[in-house]
Write a protein that holds these residues in place. Structure first.
Motif, mmCIF file in Angstrom:
data_model
loop_
_atom_site.group_PDB
_atom_site.id
_atom_site.type_symbol
_atom_site.label_atom_id
_atom_site.label_comp_id
_atom_site.label_asym_id
_atom_site.label_seq_id
_atom_site.Cartn_x
_atom_site.Cartn_y
_atom_site.Cartn_z
ATOM 1 N N LYS A 1 -2.748 -0.140 -3.022
ATOM 2 C CA LYS A 1 -3.333 0.433 -4.227
ATOM 3 C C LYS A 1 -2.915 1.885 -4.421
ATOM 4 O O LYS A 1 -2.453 2.292 -5.498
ATOM 5 C CB LYS A 1 -4.857 0.335 -4.169
ATOM 6 C CG LYS A 1 -5.544 0.738 -5.459
ATOM 7 C CD LYS A 1 -7.040 0.478 -5.389
ATOM 8 C CE LYS A 1 -7.728 0.867 -6.682
ATOM 9 N NZ LYS A 1 -9.189 0.626 -6.636
ATOM 10 N N GLN A 2 -3.052 2.684 -3.363
ATOM 11 C CA GLN A 2 -2.668 4.104 -3.464
ATOM 12 C C GLN A 2 -1.171 4.261 -3.683
ATOM 13 O O GLN A 2 -0.727 5.126 -4.438
ATOM 14 C CB GLN A 2 -3.090 4.858 -2.195
ATOM 15 C CG GLN A 2 -4.584 4.873 -1.947
ATOM 16 C CD GLN A 2 -5.020 3.732 -1.025
ATOM 17 O OE1 GLN A 2 -4.608 2.578 -1.194
ATOM 18 N NE2 GLN A 2 -5.851 4.054 -0.061
ATOM 19 N N ALA B 1 -0.166 3.490 -7.362
ATOM 20 C CA ALA B 1 -0.537 4.581 -8.267
ATOM 21 C C ALA B 1 0.410 5.766 -8.091
ATOM 22 O O ALA B 1 0.840 6.391 -9.082
ATOM 23 C CB ALA B 1 -1.980 5.011 -7.993
ATOM 24 N N PHE B 2 0.741 6.088 -6.855
ATOM 25 C CA PHE B 2 1.662 7.195 -6.579
ATOM 26 C C PHE B 2 3.030 6.906 -7.188
ATOM 27 O O PHE B 2 3.645 7.768 -7.834
ATOM 28 C CB PHE B 2 1.767 7.403 -5.066
ATOM 29 C CG PHE B 2 2.451 8.673 -4.652
ATOM 30 C CD1 PHE B 2 1.719 9.811 -4.346
ATOM 31 C CD2 PHE B 2 3.838 8.735 -4.553
ATOM 32 C CE1 PHE B 2 2.356 10.986 -3.944
ATOM 33 C CE2 PHE B 2 4.477 9.901 -4.172
ATOM 34 C CZ PHE B 2 3.735 11.033 -3.867
ATOM 35 N N LEU B 3 3.509 5.679 -6.987
ATOM 36 C CA LEU B 3 4.830 5.307 -7.507
ATOM 37 C C LEU B 3 4.877 5.365 -9.031
ATOM 38 O O LEU B 3 5.874 5.819 -9.605
ATOM 39 C CB LEU B 3 5.208 3.905 -7.028
ATOM 40 C CG LEU B 3 5.819 3.779 -5.641
ATOM 41 C CD1 LEU B 3 5.983 2.319 -5.260
ATOM 42 C CD2 LEU B 3 7.161 4.497 -5.566
ATOM 43 N N GLN B 4 3.834 4.895 -9.686
ATOM 44 C CA GLN B 4 3.831 4.913 -11.147
ATOM 45 C C GLN B 4 3.881 6.343 -11.677
ATOM 46 O O GLN B 4 4.621 6.642 -12.627
ATOM 47 C CB GLN B 4 2.591 4.189 -11.675
ATOM 48 C CG GLN B 4 2.668 2.676 -11.554
ATOM 49 C CD GLN B 4 3.867 2.095 -12.295
ATOM 50 O OE1 GLN B 4 4.127 2.431 -13.451
ATOM 51 N NE2 GLN B 4 4.614 1.229 -11.637
ATOM 52 N N SER B 5 3.121 7.232 -11.069
ATOM 53 C CA SER B 5 3.151 8.632 -11.493
ATOM 54 C C SER B 5 4.520 9.246 -11.238
ATOM 55 O O SER B 5 5.051 10.000 -12.057
ATOM 56 C CB SER B 5 2.066 9.423 -10.747
ATOM 57 O OG SER B 5 0.779 8.945 -11.062
ATOM 58 N N LEU B 6 5.101 8.907 -10.092
ATOM 59 C CA LEU B 6 6.426 9.428 -9.749
ATOM 60 C C LEU B 6 7.472 8.901 -10.731
ATOM 61 O O LEU B 6 8.367 9.639 -11.173
ATOM 62 C CB LEU B 6 6.763 9.001 -8.318
ATOM 63 C CG LEU B 6 7.919 9.692 -7.594
ATOM 64 C CD1 LEU B 6 7.721 11.194 -7.543
ATOM 65 C CD2 LEU B 6 8.048 9.132 -6.180
ATOM 66 N N LEU B 7 7.354 7.648 -11.101
ATOM 67 C CA LEU B 7 8.310 7.036 -12.023
ATOM 68 C C LEU B 7 8.237 7.688 -13.404
ATOM 69 O O LEU B 7 9.279 7.956 -14.027
ATOM 70 C CB LEU B 7 8.019 5.541 -12.125
ATOM 71 C CG LEU B 7 9.051 4.681 -12.862
ATOM 72 C CD1 LEU B 7 10.406 4.749 -12.185
ATOM 73 C CD2 LEU B 7 8.575 3.237 -12.922
ATOM 74 N N HIS B 8 7.027 7.967 -13.893
ATOM 75 C CA HIS B 8 6.880 8.616 -15.199
ATOM 76 C C HIS B 8 7.495 10.018 -15.189
ATOM 77 O O HIS B 8 8.197 10.409 -16.131
ATOM 78 C CB HIS B 8 5.404 8.696 -15.580
ATOM 79 C CG HIS B 8 4.793 7.378 -15.925
ATOM 80 N ND1 HIS B 8 5.422 6.446 -16.714
ATOM 81 C CD2 HIS B 8 3.596 6.824 -15.570
ATOM 82 C CE1 HIS B 8 4.658 5.381 -16.841
ATOM 83 N NE2 HIS B 8 3.548 5.580 -16.160
ATOM 84 N N ALA B 9 7.244 10.761 -14.113
ATOM 85 C CA ALA B 9 7.807 12.108 -14.015
ATOM 86 C C ALA B 9 9.328 12.051 -13.923
ATOM 87 O O ALA B 9 10.036 12.865 -14.538
ATOM 88 C CB ALA B 9 7.228 12.828 -12.799
#
Length: 505
Positions: free
Chosen positions: A428-429, A432-440
């Motif tokens: 889960k964590q 979420a980390f990967l999705q934020s990293l991908l958007h950036a």
């Protein structure tokens, strides 16, 4: 049950005379005359066996009829291993010899619903290659067709099947043949191709696989597992990129090579220095041939097209100059894809795939690495990448394109590493980390695209004041979005890189 170990190599029909003349093929002992094989593949109307990765086939060779059951294969660079059950066929299926209870139960439950789905008909020439004691390999050359209703697809492939020896012996032979012949490792079985034809499903670019490493692997085993997945990604896109019918094949080919290079860098402490140096350089050289086409896709479709669609916002004289820039961009893109098709030497790609597969299988054991805990290794490597990304983030505070580009690369390498190690991390964590990293990373990618486009447009416009003004207009049009996305990415990465780490839990 037997365990079939084979290496399948596709080749163009024009290469058949050269293969038959090749000293290794010509000198191998003929195993009887060439035969025509008629095969029928069976499944239920809803393809229940296909869903479970089971293939049921009958084969007619003259008066002989056989029933064959095959299950899902493990594959590495075209080298496949799969369980197989074969027996005489008397007109009714008999699944009792299948000694894997789960497979036998599925087959018996679906037996009454089985019906023909597609067929294959091909001519097979078989030779036995036996270069030394303890090594025997069948060389089977198949030419013919897969037929599903009114649709058909040609077969032209060389299968190397291991009778006695090691899987590496198949690769030794394949590499010797590939020195002079255009052979490309191919994981796609006749059954898989037949079902695709039956469903009339188009070939699509292949994307990166989800990581399948396990916590009980040592770092070298984990590296090999991940590298073979990258090889399948590379192999699944190279023919499409060479055909040039869909730009996404070229993009995915570049991604596969980039992921492989990142993987080697990530596992460098566990790998022989000579392997790291050799393959880092070779993969970089390979990837360099495919960059321009993708950059021009972005320029044409994402930067120029929105401006052309908003034509009412600029003056007629500006419209002429912008249209000329767009014409140059489309011409450059066509030239880049023509060059890409010319640069993708399928024979050369095939040799590299075979050579890397062999190098991965032959990676030496290291007692210290064998004893290393993969989870600890992952945390050390992820911490190092995060630390480097934090340094890049600090430097990028000035907003200069070069420092933002360096931050983007650092973020991308961290993302790849997290994806590689994902099975070891809390899901889960990590997600979420990967999705934020991908958007950036996407925001920084847009900023980098603008920077690349600015340089390219300036070069095209150097001789004309009108074109220089048009180039400035294009970059200025995207300017506010560029500033917004760069600031958003830097803020987001600041939170990610200085916040809680999923791998620390």
């Amino acid at each position: 049950m037997s365990q079939e170990i084979e290496l399948k190599l596709s080749l163009p029909r024009r290469a058949l005379p050269a293969l038959r003349r090749h000293p290794l093929f010509a000198a191998a002992e003929k195993q009887g005359n060439a035969v025509t094989l008629d095969n029928t593949y069976f499944d239920t109307p809803d393809l229940a066996l296909k869903e479970r990765k089971i293939a049921v086939r009958t084969r007619r060779q003259g008066r002989i009829q056989l029933q064959t059951i095959k299950c899902e294969a493990s594959s590495a660079g075209g080298l496949t291993q799969r369980p197989e059950w074969e027996q005489p066929f008397t007109g009714a299926f008999d699944f009792s010899p299948v000694d894997v209870p789960k497979v036998r139960k599925v087959l018996q439950r679906q037996a009454d619903a089985l019906a023909p789905v597609f067929s294959t008909r091909f001519r097979r020439e078989t030779r036995l290659y036996a270069p030394a004691d303890g090594v025997r390999i069948l060389m089977m050359l198949d030419t013919g067709d897969i037929i599903a209703g009114e649709r058909s697809e040609p077969i032209c492939e060389l299968e190397l099947e291991l009778v006695e020896g090691r899987p590496q012996d198949l690769l030794v032979l394949a590499r010797q043949l590939a020195v002079e012949l255009p052979l490309l490792p191919d994981d796609s079985s006749k059954a898989a191709r037949g079902f695709r034809l039956h469903l009339n499903a188009p070939l699509r670019p292949q994307r990166a696989e989800t990581s399948r490493i396990a916590a009980d692997q040592d770092p070298v085993e984990a590296f090999r597992t991940l590298a073979f997945a990258c090889l399948r990604h590379w192999q699944g896109n190279v023919a499409g990129a060479a055909a040039g019918t869909d730009p996404e094949y070229t993009h995915q080919l570049r991604v596969a090579l980039r992921r492989l290079r990142s993987l080697i860098r990530l596992f460098t402490p566990a790998l022989p220095p000579a392997f790291v140096e050799d393959w880092s350089a070779r993969l970089a050289d390979n990837a360099a041939a495919f960059g321009a086409a993708r950059d021009l896709d972005v320029l044409c479709d994402e930067l120029l097209l929105p401006i052309l669609d908003a034509g009412s916002r600029y003056r007629p004289d500006e419209a002429v100059a912008i249209a000329e820039l767009a014409e140059r961009a489309h011409g450059a893109r066509k030239a880049a894809y023509d060059a890409t098709r010319a640069n993708i030497d399928l024979a050369g790609q095939g040799r590299q795939l075979l050579e890397l597969t062999a190098a991965l299988l032959d990676l030496p054991r290291n007692p210290l690495i064998d004893a290393a805990d993969l989870g600890t290794f992952a945390r050390i490597q992820l911490d190092a990448l995060r630390k480097k990304a934090r340094r890049r983030h600090t430097a990028a505070a000035n907003g200069i394109p070069e420092t933002l580009h360096a931050l983007r690369i650092a973020a991308k390498r961290l993302r790849y590493a997290i994806e590689f190690f994902a099975p070891l991390l809390p899901s889960k964590q990590t997600e979420a980390f990967l999705q934020s990293l991908l958007h950036a990373q996407a925001d920084l990618g847009f900023v980098n695209d603008i920077d690349i486009a600015r340089a390219r447009l300036a070069a095209w416009a150097a001789e004309s004041a009108d074109l220089r003004a048009a180039a400035a207009y294009v970059c200025g049009w995207h300017g506010p979005q560029c500033v917004k996305r760069s600031r958003r990415a830097v803020r987001a990465l600041g939170r990610l890189l200085r916040g809680r780490r999923p791998w620390a839990d």
